[in-house]
Design a protein around this motif. Structure first.
Motif, PDB file in Angstrom:
ATOM      1  N   VAL A   1       0.856  -1.184   0.000  1.00 47.91           N
ATOM      2  CA  VAL A   1       0.000   0.000   0.000  1.00 47.91           C
ATOM      3  C   VAL A   1       0.896   1.240   0.000  1.00 47.91           C
ATOM      4  CG1 VAL A   1      -1.793   1.273   1.221  1.00 47.91           C
ATOM      5  CG2 VAL A   1      -1.811  -1.227   1.256  1.00 47.91           C
ATOM      6  N   ASN A   2       0.913   1.945  -1.117  1.00 51.55           N
ATOM      7  CA  ASN A   2       1.705   3.163  -1.224  1.00 51.55           C
ATOM      8  C   ASN A   2       0.939   4.363  -0.687  1.00 51.55           C
ATOM      9  OD1 ASN A   2       4.062   2.184  -2.560  1.00 51.55           O
ATOM     10  ND2 ASN A   2       2.934   2.121  -4.489  1.00 51.55           N
ATOM     11  N   ASP A   3       1.643   5.347  -0.148  1.00 51.31           N
ATOM     12  CA  ASP A   3       1.007   6.631   0.074  1.00 51.31           C
ATOM     13  C   ASP A   3       1.156   7.466  -1.200  1.00 51.31           C
ATOM     14  OD1 ASP A   3       3.625   7.630   0.095  1.00 51.31           O
ATOM     15  OD2 ASP A   3       3.685   7.861   2.284  1.00 51.31           O
ATOM     16  N   ILE A   4       0.505   8.610  -1.238  1.00 48.14           N
ATOM     17  CA  ILE A   4       0.486   9.411  -2.465  1.00 48.14           C
ATOM     18  C   ILE A   4       1.889   9.846  -2.896  1.00 48.14           C
ATOM     19  CG2 ILE A   4      -0.429  11.486  -3.564  1.00 48.14           C
ATOM     20  CD1 ILE A   4      -2.530   9.333  -3.018  1.00 48.14           C
ATOM     21  N   PRO A   5       2.741  10.366  -1.991  1.00 47.55           N
ATOM     22  CA  PRO A   5       4.088  10.753  -2.438  1.00 47.55           C
ATOM     23  C   PRO A   5       4.879   9.594  -3.045  1.00 47.55           C
ATOM     24  CG  PRO A   5       3.610  11.758  -0.319  1.00 47.55           C
ATOM     25  CD  PRO A   5       2.498  10.791  -0.597  1.00 47.55           C
TER      26      PRO A   5
ATOM     27  N   ALA B   1       6.134   9.193  -7.142  1.00 48.04           N
ATOM     28  CA  ALA B   1       7.567   9.108  -7.445  1.00 48.04           C
ATOM     29  C   ALA B   1       7.959   7.721  -7.946  1.00 48.04           C
ATOM     30  CB  ALA B   1       8.379   9.452  -6.193  1.00 48.04           C
ATOM     31  N   ASP B   2       6.994   6.848  -8.122  1.00 50.00           N
ATOM     32  CA  ASP B   2       7.274   5.469  -8.525  1.00 50.00           C
ATOM     33  C   ASP B   2       7.871   5.435  -9.937  1.00 50.00           C
ATOM     34  OD1 ASP B   2       6.365   2.752  -9.856  1.00 50.00           O
ATOM     35  OD2 ASP B   2       6.218   2.432  -7.694  1.00 50.00           O
ATOM     36  N   PRO B   3       8.868   4.583 -10.183  1.00 52.43           N
ATOM     37  CA  PRO B   3       9.491   4.542 -11.520  1.00 52.43           C
ATOM     38  C   PRO B   3       8.519   4.150 -12.633  1.00 52.43           C
ATOM     39  CG  PRO B   3      10.293   2.748 -10.114  1.00 52.43           C
ATOM     40  CD  PRO B   3       9.559   3.684  -9.241  1.00 52.43           C
ATOM     41  N   GLN B   4       7.502   3.340 -12.314  1.00 48.67           N
ATOM     42  CA  GLN B   4       6.524   2.989 -13.342  1.00 48.67           C
ATOM     43  C   GLN B   4       5.692   4.210 -13.750  1.00 48.67           C
ATOM     44  OE1 GLN B   4       6.236   0.266 -15.048  1.00 48.67           O
ATOM     45  NE2 GLN B   4       4.295   0.641 -16.103  1.00 48.67           N
TER      46      GLN B   4
ATOM     47  N   GLU C   1       6.663   7.283 -13.457  1.00 47.28           N
ATOM     48  CA  GLU C   1       7.572   8.171 -14.195  1.00 47.28           C
ATOM     49  C   GLU C   1       7.733   7.709 -15.639  1.00 47.28           C
ATOM     50  OE1 GLU C   1      12.151   9.915 -13.976  1.00 47.28           O
ATOM     51  OE2 GLU C   1      11.429   8.515 -12.456  1.00 47.28           O
ATOM     52  N   ALA C   2       7.890   6.398 -15.827  1.00 49.12           N
ATOM     53  CA  ALA C   2       8.077   5.866 -17.176  1.00 49.12           C
ATOM     54  C   ALA C   2       6.848   6.103 -18.051  1.00 49.12           C
ATOM     55  CB  ALA C   2       8.399   4.370 -17.100  1.00 49.12           C
ATOM     56  N   ARG C   3       5.684   6.088 -17.450  1.00 52.69           N
ATOM     57  CA  ARG C   3       4.444   6.265 -18.205  1.00 52.69           C
ATOM     58  C   ARG C   3       4.072   7.727 -18.403  1.00 52.69           C
ATOM     59  NH1 ARG C   3       2.154   2.497 -21.145  1.00 52.69           N
ATOM     60  NH2 ARG C   3       0.036   2.996 -20.455  1.00 52.69           N
ATOM     61  N   GLY C   4       4.839   8.652 -17.823  1.00 51.10           N
ATOM     62  CA  GLY C   4       4.571  10.069 -18.013  1.00 51.10           C
ATOM     63  C   GLY C   4       3.265  10.530 -17.404  1.00 51.10           C
ATOM     64  N   VAL C   5       2.888   9.948 -16.266  1.00 45.54           N
ATOM     65  CA  VAL C   5       1.609  10.300 -15.651  1.00 45.54           C
ATOM     66  C   VAL C   5       1.644  11.698 -15.048  1.00 45.54           C
ATOM     67  CG1 VAL C   5      -0.036   9.667 -13.829  1.00 45.54           C
ATOM     68  CG2 VAL C   5       1.019   7.882 -15.232  1.00 45.54           C
ATOM     69  N   VAL C   6       2.745  12.059 -14.392  1.00 45.02           N
ATOM     70  CA  VAL C   6       2.875  13.393 -13.802  1.00 45.02           C
ATOM     71  C   VAL C   6       3.510  14.319 -14.829  1.00 45.02           C
ATOM     72  CG1 VAL C   6       3.868  14.767 -11.940  1.00 45.02           C
ATOM     73  CG2 VAL C   6       3.079  12.422 -11.483  1.00 45.02           C
ATOM     74  N   ARG C   7       2.852  15.450 -15.072  1.00 50.58           N
ATOM     75  CA  ARG C   7       3.339  16.378 -16.080  1.00 50.58           C
ATOM     76  C   ARG C   7       3.420  17.789 -15.507  1.00 50.58           C
ATOM     77  NH1 ARG C   7       3.093  14.710 -21.515  1.00 50.58           N
ATOM     78  NH2 ARG C   7       2.465  12.532 -21.703  1.00 50.58           N
ATOM     79  N   GLU C   8       4.300  18.583 -16.063  1.00 46.65           N
ATOM     80  CA  GLU C   8       4.417  19.980 -15.680  1.00 46.65           C
ATOM     81  C   GLU C   8       3.852  20.853 -16.789  1.00 46.65           C
ATOM     82  OE1 GLU C   8       8.360  21.124 -14.622  1.00 46.65           O
ATOM     83  OE2 GLU C   8       8.292  20.103 -12.676  1.00 46.65           O
ATOM     84  N   MET C   9       3.060  21.847 -16.382  1.00 46.46           N
ATOM     85  CA  MET C   9       2.523  22.819 -17.316  1.00 46.46           C
ATOM     86  C   MET C   9       2.860  24.210 -16.783  1.00 46.46           C
ATOM     87  SD  MET C   9      -1.177  21.089 -18.224  1.00 46.46           S
ATOM     88  CE  MET C   9      -1.304  21.927 -19.816  1.00 46.46           C
ATOM     89  N   VAL C  10       2.887  25.183 -17.669  1.00 50.24           N
ATOM     90  CA  VAL C  10       3.272  26.544 -17.280  1.00 50.24           C
ATOM     91  C   VAL C  10       2.094  27.478 -17.552  1.00 50.24           C
ATOM     92  CG1 VAL C  10       4.908  28.424 -17.608  1.00 50.24           C
ATOM     93  CG2 VAL C  10       5.679  26.043 -17.811  1.00 50.24           C
ATOM     94  N   ARG C  11       1.662  28.189 -16.517  1.00 50.39           N
ATOM     95  CA  ARG C  11       0.589  29.164 -16.684  1.00 50.39           C
ATOM     96  C   ARG C  11       1.092  30.392 -17.450  1.00 50.39           C
ATOM     97  NH1 ARG C  11      -3.011  29.902 -11.264  1.00 50.39           N
ATOM     98  NH2 ARG C  11      -4.831  29.238 -12.483  1.00 50.39           N
TER      99      ARG C  11
END
Length: 416
Positions: A331-335, A339-342, A344-354
């Motif tokens: 059972v993972n917590d949100i952080p 940060a999980d490598p899977q 990261e590999a799937r590009g789930v977290v993305r950065e956008m610029v306002r």
């Protein structure tokens, strides 16, 4: 347009225009999906106020907007125009946008837009090809249609909380809501699915249509196997904590240094797992040889398995299960999961610029298209930052008329 730049959409819905009259979550979640898939989404917000969720914090974005993180999760790939629909001049501007739109999404109370001439009957008379999706708590008809519906209420009323949480006779037992606003989110998903189906119908016939989405209907439809257990087997579902109502073992177990998850879906996997933990005899017990026996005898089986599992360290057992191709994990917590490598590999977290340079992190669209991938054109906008562009570029409003509308409070530019 002013505010966000206008990069070219590349997703499968490029060229589709969405008028978004919704706020909070279910409707915005739907329109964000459409935006991720390439549609142009124009979000209408109340001047001087904006979407309610902009204030649903802390936490808040540390920039000039002070928008809540909650708002940021459901409003990327949109342009924000602040127009007062309660003013006849504002309503007329919105009708002009609708005249050229493909889709309208709204979540006002039943009949709430009639007085503004923004209901389906009024807008479809202007634009017969319009697909108009209404999202409410209980739908457009029925004895509850005039009630306000919120996710927490729907989770309870739908029966979901009756099957979520620890059993009543255990410490901490009692009904429990899901840790995310699941009723809102799934209604947004079903709304997007329904809109895409309506687009396919329109492609064939040229006809638009009205889609009536209710949070209660959606959440009840998600009872899935639990409802089927009752409807077709007479089994009244109950709270089982982390256990599965049908498949056993499918739950958490304690190792020497922490808990792990064991999710065995068939008799072969059960036999392999028993061999792995040093109890190859268990599948030969008539009570446990198949799932039909394990389910009613789950407590006896758990008493046999727990001592064997408790001897393991969690990492070692998870690694052994992975080597044996048995489904298990922790059972993972949100952080940790973000940060999980899977992930990261799937590009789930993305950065956008306002538009002001502020970086916003978002969870991306999960589907991976081989030809027309989802794209990320606009960070969640500040309230009203695209008002000028929408009115001048899209509707041809002159600068003089725009200034008069701003002076009268019919429209507004950036709230922050």
């Amino acid at each position: 347009m002013s505010g966000n730049p206008s990069p070219k959409a590349t997703g499968p819905l490029a060229g589709i225009k969405v008028l978004d009259l919704s706020r909070v979550l279910a409707g915005p979640w739907c329109t964000q999906i459409l935006g991720d898939l390439g549609a142009e989404v124009i979000k209408i917000e109340q001047p001087g106020q904006g979407d309610d969720t902009r204030r649903w914090g802390p936490p808040f974005l540390e920039d000039g907007s002070k928008d809540a993180a909650y708002y940021l999760c459901a409003n990327r790939n949109k342009k924000s125009a602040a127009i007062n629909l309660a003013d006849p001049r504002g309503a007329e501007l919105i009708r002009k946008i609708a005249a050229d739109a493909d889709i309208v999404v709204e979540n006002f109370r039943v009949g709430g837009l009639v007085k503004y001439g923004l209901d389906y009957a009024a807008l479809s008379a202007i634009n017969p090809r319009l697909i108009y999706c209404s999202v409410t708590g209980f739908g457009q008809d029925g004895p509850y249609k005039d009630r306000g519906g919120y996710d927490f209420l729907i989770q309870g009323m739908s029966g979901l909380m009756s099957i979520t949480g620890r059993p009543d006779d255990e410490p901490g037992g009692g009904p429990m809501k899901v840790g995310i606003p699941i009723s809102d989110l799934v209604t947004g998903l079903y709304s997007a699915i329904s809109i895409l189906a309506a687009l396919a119908h329109r492609d064939r016939t040229g006809e638009g249509q009205h889609i009536d989405m209710a949070l209660l209907d959606t959440q009840v439809s998600l009872l899935a196997n639990q409802a089927s257990n009752y409807l077709n087997g007479g089994m009244i579902p109950r709270r089982l904590g982390n256990e599965h109502p049908n498949t056993v073992p499918y739950q958490d177990f304690s190792c020497a240094d922490g808990d792990i998850l064991v999710a065995l879906g068939n008799d072969r996997q059960f036999r392999s797992f028993c061999e792995l933990i040093g109890r190859p005899d268990l599948p030969d017990d008539p009570r446990f040889k198949d799932n039909a026996g394990r389910s009613p005898n789950r407590h006896a089986l758990q008493e046999e398995m727990r001592p064997a599992i408790a001897k393991w360290k969690s990492d070692d057992l998870i690694a052994a299960m992975e080597a044996a191709k048995l489904p298990g994990g922790r059972v993972n917590d949100i952080p940790h999961i973000l940060a999980d490598p899977q992930i990261e590999a799937r590009g789930v977290v993305r950065e956008m610029v306002r538009s002001d340079g502020t970086v916003v992190k978002v969870l991306g669209y999960p589907g991976k298209f081989s030809k027309t991938p989802a794209d990320y054109r606009y960070a969640p906008p500040r309230s009203g930052e695209d008002t000028r562009g929408v009115l001048t570029d899209l509707l041809g409003v002159s600068e003089a008329d725009l200034a008069a509308l701003i002076e009268a409070g019919v429209v507004a530019e950036k709230l922050h």
